[in-house]
Design a protein around this motif. Structure first.
Motif, mmCIF file in Angstrom:
data_model
loop_
_atom_site.group_PDB
_atom_site.id
_atom_site.type_symbol
_atom_site.label_atom_id
_atom_site.label_comp_id
_atom_site.label_asym_id
_atom_site.label_seq_id
_atom_site.Cartn_x
_atom_site.Cartn_y
_atom_site.Cartn_z
ATOM 1 N N PHE A 90 -7.385 7.537 8.235
ATOM 2 C CA PHE A 90 -7.588 6.623 8.956
ATOM 3 C C PHE A 90 -8.621 5.639 8.597
ATOM 4 O O PHE A 90 -8.863 4.155 8.679
ATOM 5 C CB PHE A 90 -8.368 6.529 10.229
ATOM 6 N N GLU A 91 -9.351 6.039 8.105
ATOM 7 C CA GLU A 91 -10.527 5.651 7.614
ATOM 8 C C GLU A 91 -10.020 4.573 6.182
ATOM 9 O O GLU A 91 -10.524 3.431 6.219
ATOM 10 C CB GLU A 91 -11.854 5.895 7.066
ATOM 11 N N GLU A 92 -8.980 4.778 5.032
ATOM 12 C CA GLU A 92 -8.712 4.652 4.250
ATOM 13 C C GLU A 92 -8.063 3.330 4.505
ATOM 14 O O GLU A 92 -8.065 2.340 4.111
ATOM 15 C CB GLU A 92 -7.806 4.802 4.084
ATOM 16 N N TRP A 93 -7.062 3.574 6.209
ATOM 17 C CA TRP A 93 -6.105 2.293 6.334
ATOM 18 C C TRP A 93 -6.920 1.425 6.964
ATOM 19 O O TRP A 93 -6.747 0.163 7.199
ATOM 20 C CB TRP A 93 -5.525 3.031 7.344
ATOM 21 N N ARG A 94 -8.801 1.934 7.744
ATOM 22 C CA ARG A 94 -9.403 0.745 8.018
ATOM 23 C C ARG A 94 -9.786 -0.343 7.012
ATOM 24 O O ARG A 94 -9.624 -1.270 7.172
ATOM 25 C CB ARG A 94 -9.936 1.823 9.149
ATOM 26 N N GLU A 95 -10.189 0.559 5.634
ATOM 27 C CA GLU A 95 -10.717 -0.405 4.787
ATOM 28 C C GLU A 95 -9.416 -1.420 4.324
ATOM 29 O O GLU A 95 -9.876 -2.514 3.971
ATOM 30 C CB GLU A 95 -11.179 0.436 4.007
ATOM 31 N N VAL A 96 -8.620 -1.208 3.870
ATOM 32 C CA VAL A 96 -7.245 -2.340 3.341
ATOM 33 C C VAL A 96 -7.695 -2.814 4.328
ATOM 34 O O VAL A 96 -6.674 -3.959 3.787
ATOM 35 C CB VAL A 96 -6.156 -1.221 2.607
ATOM 36 N N THR B 220 9.790 -2.369 22.088
ATOM 37 C CA THR B 220 9.704 -3.722 23.062
ATOM 38 C C THR B 220 9.132 -4.465 23.532
ATOM 39 O O THR B 220 9.026 -4.855 24.509
ATOM 40 C CB THR B 220 11.690 -3.480 23.532
ATOM 41 N N VAL B 221 8.215 -3.744 24.252
ATOM 42 C CA VAL B 221 7.291 -3.188 25.383
ATOM 43 C C VAL B 221 6.142 -4.632 25.152
ATOM 44 O O VAL B 221 5.154 -4.963 25.887
ATOM 45 C CB VAL B 221 6.514 -2.007 26.233
ATOM 46 N N TYR B 222 5.650 -4.336 23.263
ATOM 47 C CA TYR B 222 4.789 -5.171 22.854
ATOM 48 C C TYR B 222 5.267 -5.243 21.292
ATOM 49 O O TYR B 222 5.033 -4.556 20.472
ATOM 50 C CB TYR B 222 3.431 -3.801 22.170
ATOM 51 N N PRO B 223 6.283 -6.470 21.775
ATOM 52 C CA PRO B 223 7.414 -6.853 20.556
ATOM 53 C C PRO B 223 6.745 -7.200 19.089
ATOM 54 O O PRO B 223 6.818 -7.318 17.974
ATOM 55 C CB PRO B 223 8.418 -7.594 20.747
ATOM 56 N N ASP B 224 5.880 -7.910 19.048
ATOM 57 C CA ASP B 224 4.644 -8.464 17.960
ATOM 58 C C ASP B 224 3.846 -7.242 17.933
ATOM 59 O O ASP B 224 2.811 -7.975 17.370
ATOM 60 C CB ASP B 224 3.965 -9.628 18.913
ATOM 61 N N ARG B 225 3.601 -5.774 18.208
ATOM 62 C CA ARG B 225 2.334 -4.858 17.390
ATOM 63 C C ARG B 225 3.083 -3.880 16.856
ATOM 64 O O ARG B 225 4.281 -3.523 17.075
ATOM 65 C CB ARG B 225 1.863 -4.458 19.090
ATOM 66 N N LEU B 226 2.403 -3.757 16.038
ATOM 67 C CA LEU B 226 2.830 -2.340 15.272
ATOM 68 C C LEU B 226 1.750 -1.765 15.163
ATOM 69 O O LEU B 226 1.058 -2.014 15.033
ATOM 70 C CB LEU B 226 3.055 -2.840 13.163
ATOM 71 N N GLU B 227 2.288 0.306 15.837
ATOM 72 C CA GLU B 227 1.199 0.608 15.785
ATOM 73 C C GLU B 227 1.235 1.638 14.579
ATOM 74 O O GLU B 227 2.288 2.521 13.418
ATOM 75 C CB GLU B 227 1.461 1.564 17.061
ATOM 76 N N LEU B 228 0.488 1.954 13.984
ATOM 77 C CA LEU B 228 -0.327 3.210 12.328
ATOM 78 C C LEU B 228 -0.630 4.127 13.141
ATOM 79 O O LEU B 228 -1.929 3.761 13.671
ATOM 80 C CB LEU B 228 -0.573 2.626 11.322
ATOM 81 N N TYR C 244 0.949 -1.019 0.318
ATOM 82 C CA TYR C 244 -0.153 -0.218 -0.063
ATOM 83 C C TYR C 244 0.958 1.187 -0.182
ATOM 84 O O TYR C 244 0.592 2.193 1.158
ATOM 85 C CB TYR C 244 -1.015 -0.083 1.265
ATOM 86 N N PRO C 245 1.822 1.339 -1.004
ATOM 87 C CA PRO C 245 1.981 2.693 -0.410
ATOM 88 C C PRO C 245 1.766 4.301 -1.676
ATOM 89 O O PRO C 245 2.409 4.502 -0.834
ATOM 90 C CB PRO C 245 3.602 1.930 -2.477
ATOM 91 N N HIS C 246 0.667 3.887 -1.813
ATOM 92 C CA HIS C 246 -0.325 5.059 -2.257
ATOM 93 C C HIS C 246 -0.913 5.491 -0.886
ATOM 94 O O HIS C 246 -1.522 6.857 -0.642
ATOM 95 C CB HIS C 246 -1.313 4.629 -3.285
ATOM 96 N N LEU C 247 -0.682 4.470 0.568
ATOM 97 C CA LEU C 247 -1.691 5.591 1.612
ATOM 98 C C LEU C 247 -0.856 6.378 2.459
ATOM 99 O O LEU C 247 0.479 6.825 1.664
ATOM 100 C CB LEU C 247 -2.024 3.954 2.243
#
Length: 105
Positions: free
Chosen positions: A52-58, A35-43, A23-26
């Motif tokens: 936010f809505e564009e990301w939610r949809e994809v 390191t507190v939540y190593p398996d989490r990616l926050e956007l 999704y390079p266009h978003l």
């Protein structure tokens, strides 16, 4: 407790890498990997709930799965949602200003 290594962040980093390729266009979010939540990616998307809505949809997050809150004495909207993606938990956060009487939204 054994300290984490850079490799322990692999799931979040892999998810970020795949999202960047897919999704390079978003709109670019503020990205957090911790390191507190190593398996989490926050956007996080600031001042742009449309992004936010564009990301939610994809990411395939249902509208009903989005949480709503307010900050700054009700002046800032906060939308949150999470989804599993490529082995990581992706947390999507959107911040937007609440219009006051006499202001456009």
């Amino acid at each position: 407790m054994t300290p984490l290594t850079f490799g322990d962040l692999d799931a979040a980093l892999r998810a970020l890498r795949l999202l960047a390729v897919e999704y390079p266009h978003l709109p670019a979010p503020c990205v957090t990997i911790s390191t507190v939540y190593p398996d989490r990616l926050e956007l996080a998307l600031h001042d742009d709930l449309a992004a936010f809505e564009e990301w939610r949809e994809v990411l395939g997050i249902a509208p009903g799965a989005v949480g709503y809150g307010e900050q700054r004495d009700g002046r800032t909207r906060v939308l949150t949602a999470s989804v599993d993606y490529a082995g990581a938990r992706v947390r999507l956060v959107g911040y937007g200003t609440v219009a006051t009487v006499g202001e456009a939204a």
